[in-house]
Design a protein around this motif. Structure first.
Motif, PDB file in Angstrom:
ATOM      1  N   GLN A   1      -2.659  19.122 -24.141  1.00  0.00           N
ATOM      2  CA  GLN A   1      -3.309  20.306 -23.595  1.00  0.00           C
ATOM      3  C   GLN A   1      -3.704  20.021 -22.144  1.00  0.00           C
ATOM      4  OE1 GLN A   1      -6.505  21.826 -25.955  1.00  0.00           O
ATOM      5  NE2 GLN A   1      -6.956  23.525 -24.579  1.00  0.00           N
ATOM      6  N   VAL A   2      -3.391  20.954 -21.249  1.00  0.00           N
ATOM      7  CA  VAL A   2      -3.635  20.753 -19.825  1.00  0.00           C
ATOM      8  C   VAL A   2      -5.004  21.306 -19.429  1.00  0.00           C
ATOM      9  CG1 VAL A   2      -2.851  21.294 -17.488  1.00  0.00           C
ATOM     10  CG2 VAL A   2      -1.178  20.841 -19.303  1.00  0.00           C
ATOM     11  N   PHE A   3      -5.773  20.497 -18.699  1.00  0.00           N
ATOM     12  CA  PHE A   3      -7.064  20.895 -18.153  1.00  0.00           C
ATOM     13  C   PHE A   3      -7.018  20.690 -16.645  1.00  0.00           C
ATOM     14  CE2 PHE A   3      -7.677  19.359 -22.445  1.00  0.00           C
ATOM     15  CZ  PHE A   3      -8.533  20.291 -23.029  1.00  0.00           C
ATOM     16  N   PHE A   4      -7.923  21.358 -15.929  1.00  0.00           N
ATOM     17  CA  PHE A   4      -7.978  21.110 -14.489  1.00  0.00           C
ATOM     18  C   PHE A   4      -9.391  21.339 -13.957  1.00  0.00           C
ATOM     19  CE2 PHE A   4      -6.984  25.645 -14.693  1.00  0.00           C
ATOM     20  CZ  PHE A   4      -7.827  26.190 -13.729  1.00  0.00           C
ATOM     21  N   VAL A   5      -9.668  20.686 -12.824  1.00  0.00           N
ATOM     22  CA  VAL A   5     -10.901  20.925 -12.083  1.00  0.00           C
ATOM     23  C   VAL A   5     -10.504  21.204 -10.639  1.00  0.00           C
ATOM     24  CG1 VAL A   5     -12.387  19.533 -13.560  1.00  0.00           C
ATOM     25  CG2 VAL A   5     -11.198  18.439 -11.665  1.00  0.00           C
ATOM     26  N   GLU A   6     -11.339  21.982  -9.951  1.00  0.00           N
ATOM     27  CA  GLU A   6     -11.021  22.344  -8.574  1.00  0.00           C
ATOM     28  C   GLU A   6     -12.205  22.093  -7.658  1.00  0.00           C
ATOM     29  OE1 GLU A   6      -9.691  26.315  -8.096  1.00  0.00           O
ATOM     30  OE2 GLU A   6      -7.833  26.039  -9.220  1.00  0.00           O
ATOM     31  N   ALA A   7     -11.901  21.930  -6.366  1.00  0.00           N
ATOM     32  CA  ALA A   7     -12.940  21.777  -5.352  1.00  0.00           C
ATOM     33  C   ALA A   7     -12.397  22.277  -4.025  1.00  0.00           C
ATOM     34  CB  ALA A   7     -13.378  20.316  -5.243  1.00  0.00           C
ATOM     35  N   ASP A   8     -13.309  22.592  -3.115  1.00  0.00           N
ATOM     36  CA  ASP A   8     -12.925  23.024  -1.769  1.00  0.00           C
ATOM     37  C   ASP A   8     -12.471  21.798  -0.981  1.00  0.00           C
ATOM     38  OD1 ASP A   8     -12.684  23.984   0.773  1.00  0.00           O
ATOM     39  OD2 ASP A   8     -14.630  24.982   0.823  1.00  0.00           O
ATOM     40  N   SER A   9     -11.231  21.828  -0.444  1.00  0.00           N
ATOM     41  CA  SER A   9     -10.714  20.673   0.300  1.00  0.00           C
ATOM     42  C   SER A   9     -11.251  20.611   1.731  1.00  0.00           C
ATOM     43  CB  SER A   9      -9.185  20.731   0.354  1.00  0.00           C
ATOM     44  OG  SER A   9      -8.765  21.778   1.218  1.00  0.00           O
ATOM     45  N   ARG A  10     -11.826  21.746   2.197  1.00  0.00           N
ATOM     46  CA  ARG A  10     -12.329  21.882   3.568  1.00  0.00           C
ATOM     47  C   ARG A  10     -11.205  21.891   4.614  1.00  0.00           C
ATOM     48  NH1 ARG A  10     -17.574  17.876   3.978  1.00  0.00           N
ATOM     49  NH2 ARG A  10     -18.236  18.016   1.805  1.00  0.00           N
ATOM     50  N   VAL A  11      -9.964  22.001   4.148  1.00  0.00           N
ATOM     51  CA  VAL A  11      -8.820  22.090   5.074  1.00  0.00           C
ATOM     52  C   VAL A  11      -8.495  23.572   5.263  1.00  0.00           C
ATOM     53  CG1 VAL A  11      -6.424  21.467   5.501  1.00  0.00           C
ATOM     54  CG2 VAL A  11      -7.920  19.885   4.266  1.00  0.00           C
ATOM     55  N   LYS A  12      -8.828  24.099   6.437  1.00  0.00           N
ATOM     56  CA  LYS A  12      -8.633  25.521   6.699  1.00  0.00           C
ATOM     57  C   LYS A  12      -7.248  25.788   7.275  1.00  0.00           C
ATOM     58  CE  LYS A  12     -13.089  27.777   7.188  1.00  0.00           C
ATOM     59  NZ  LYS A  12     -13.911  28.649   8.059  1.00  0.00           N
ATOM     60  N   VAL A  13      -6.573  26.795   6.737  1.00  0.00           N
ATOM     61  CA  VAL A  13      -5.266  27.206   7.254  1.00  0.00           C
ATOM     62  C   VAL A  13      -5.211  28.728   7.245  1.00  0.00           C
ATOM     63  CG1 VAL A  13      -4.095  25.143   6.402  1.00  0.00           C
ATOM     64  CG2 VAL A  13      -4.194  27.161   4.955  1.00  0.00           C
TER      65      VAL A  13
END
Length: 420
Positions: free
Chosen positions: A28-40
């Motif tokens: 089963q696939v899980f994920f977590v996310e965060a802001d990389s602070r790399v603006k494009v």
């Protein structure tokens, strides 16, 4: 299974990329996310980020900066994720914080396990920024090989179990799996490296670890001779793509670089400088991907002729797989069809390739690395070895000489020219 992606999710003209860390638990696939602070901005991300050649005056520089940050962030997350069982948003945010404030250290718990497989991950962590992509790949592949070996012998190997007896069984297992002798030898050396690393941290090792040895066998080094390079340069190729591959092959044979380096060559890397005779010469500056060395190499007249043919630029870049497939066709068209006793990788099943010995046409044995071997072999004895090593980036003469395809008789005849 772990994967890391960067996602542009907002319906805005500009935003920070999200870093998504995905992992699998019991299929089963899980994920977590965060802001990389790399603006494009949206235009860059959609149109230019994945493009091979970006000539746009603004987005070209942006791509270099953004790609560098994303590579470094990804490497940092991979390093910090090793040996962890739980991943959280706070953990991922802390890693991003560490990237922008390097003094903040996230120290993962050191393994205290005596199990051999645990120390492959620990070795990569301890190598830190010195862990190259090749080291990561090697650690992963040998660890997986050890796990398959453990399943076969129905034993969980401890570091202290790695002795002469166990390694003899391991070598026989690898032979049964179709591994080439030299691949087996390299894997044994890497396993010893892992054990010695564990020993530093008071993990018990076998008293016979230093006695573990596996012989390498001499394999004929396939290279393109100078007259064959002339055939390749002169053969008429109607297909534009084959012409691109032909030019890259010649460039690799006259610069002695790996595909991970020469396929990144760009005219912006070239500068001109006067030599001791006051003659202006073209030099190419780049950083070797595998070693991280800053390289400055001269460009020969043959390479400059290719650039002149292409209005001063290098050929279009290709991925490794396409290049390795087409370079064989180029050599076949050029008549590189001598029959040789050698070994070549043969596909056994999806994702599994093994070396097999036999008689092959020379063009069948050509791959991206033949340029490096050809450069070393064709210039050995003509140019001082220290200069050739500086060109290829080798740190030891012993390693450089493994690329020289001449036999002792050929070298002796060449050496005789220096004597009366």
């Amino acid at each position: 299974m772990i994967s890391i992606r960067f996602i542009y999710r907002r319906a805005l003209d500009e935003c920070s990329l999200r870093i998504r860390f995905s992992y699998k638990v019991l299929d089963q696939v899980f994920f977590v996310e965060a802001d990389s602070r790399v603006k494009v901005d949206r235009t860059y991300w959609i149109k230019y980020h994945r493009a091979r050649n970006v000539t746009h005056p603004i987005y070209s520089d942006i791509k270099k900066e953004v790609s560098k940050k994303l590579r470094e962030l990804k490497k940092l997350v991979l390093r910090e994720s090793a040996n962890l069982d739980v991943y959280t948003k706070q953990w991922l945010e802390a890693i991003v914080e560490q990237y922008y404030a390097p003094k903040i250290k996230i120290i993962p718990p050191r393994t205290t396990s005596e199990e051999l497989k645990c120390w492959f991950d620990q070795y990569v962590i301890d190598k830190g920024d010195d862990a190259t992509a090749a080291t990561l790949s090697k650690a992963r592949s040998v660890k997986n090989l050890i796990i398959r070996f453990e399943n076969t012998i129905e034993q969980c190997l401890l570091v202290k179990d790695i002795d002469v007896r166990v390694m003899m069984t391991f070598v026989e297992y690898c032979k049964d799996q179709g591994y080439a002798q030299n691949t087996i030898a390299r894997n044994v050396v890497f396993i010893k490296t892992i054990c010695n690393h564990a020993k530093i941290f008071d993990i018990p090792v076998s008293n016979t670890l230093d006695l573990v040895r596996t012989k390498r066998e001499r394999v004929s080094s396939v290279f393109l001779e100078k007259f064959e390079l002339e055939w390749i340069a002169e053969v008429k190729l109607v297909d534009t793509l084959l012409d691109i591959v032909r030019d890259w092959l010649l460039i690799s044979c006259y610069t002695g670089q790996r595909i991970s380096d020469f396929m990144r060559f760009d005219k912006s890397m070239i500068r001109y400088q006067k030599n001791r005779k006051g003659i202006t010469k073209p030099l190419l500056e780049f950083v070797q991907k595998k070693t991280g060395k800053l390289m400055t190499i001269p460009l020969s007249s043959q390479v400059m002729a290719i650039l002149d043919k292409r209005d001063g630029d290098f050929p279009k870049q290709l991925n490794d797989q396409k290049y390795n497939a087409l370079v064989k066709l180029v050599c076949k068209e050029a008549g590189i069809n001598t029959r040789l006793q050698s070994q070549s990788k043969v596909k056994q099943k999806d994702g599994v390739w093994r070396s097999e010995k036999g008689m092959f046409y020379k063009w069948e044995l050509v791959s991206s690395h033949i340029g490096r071997r050809s450069f070393a072999t064709n210039n050995y004895g003509l140019i001082p070895t220290v200069f050739l090593m500086n060109m290829t980036g080798h740190s030891s003469e012993a390693m450089f000489l493994t690329y020289v395809g001449k036999g002792s008789r050929d070298i002796a005849i060449q050496l005789s020219e220096y004597f009366d």
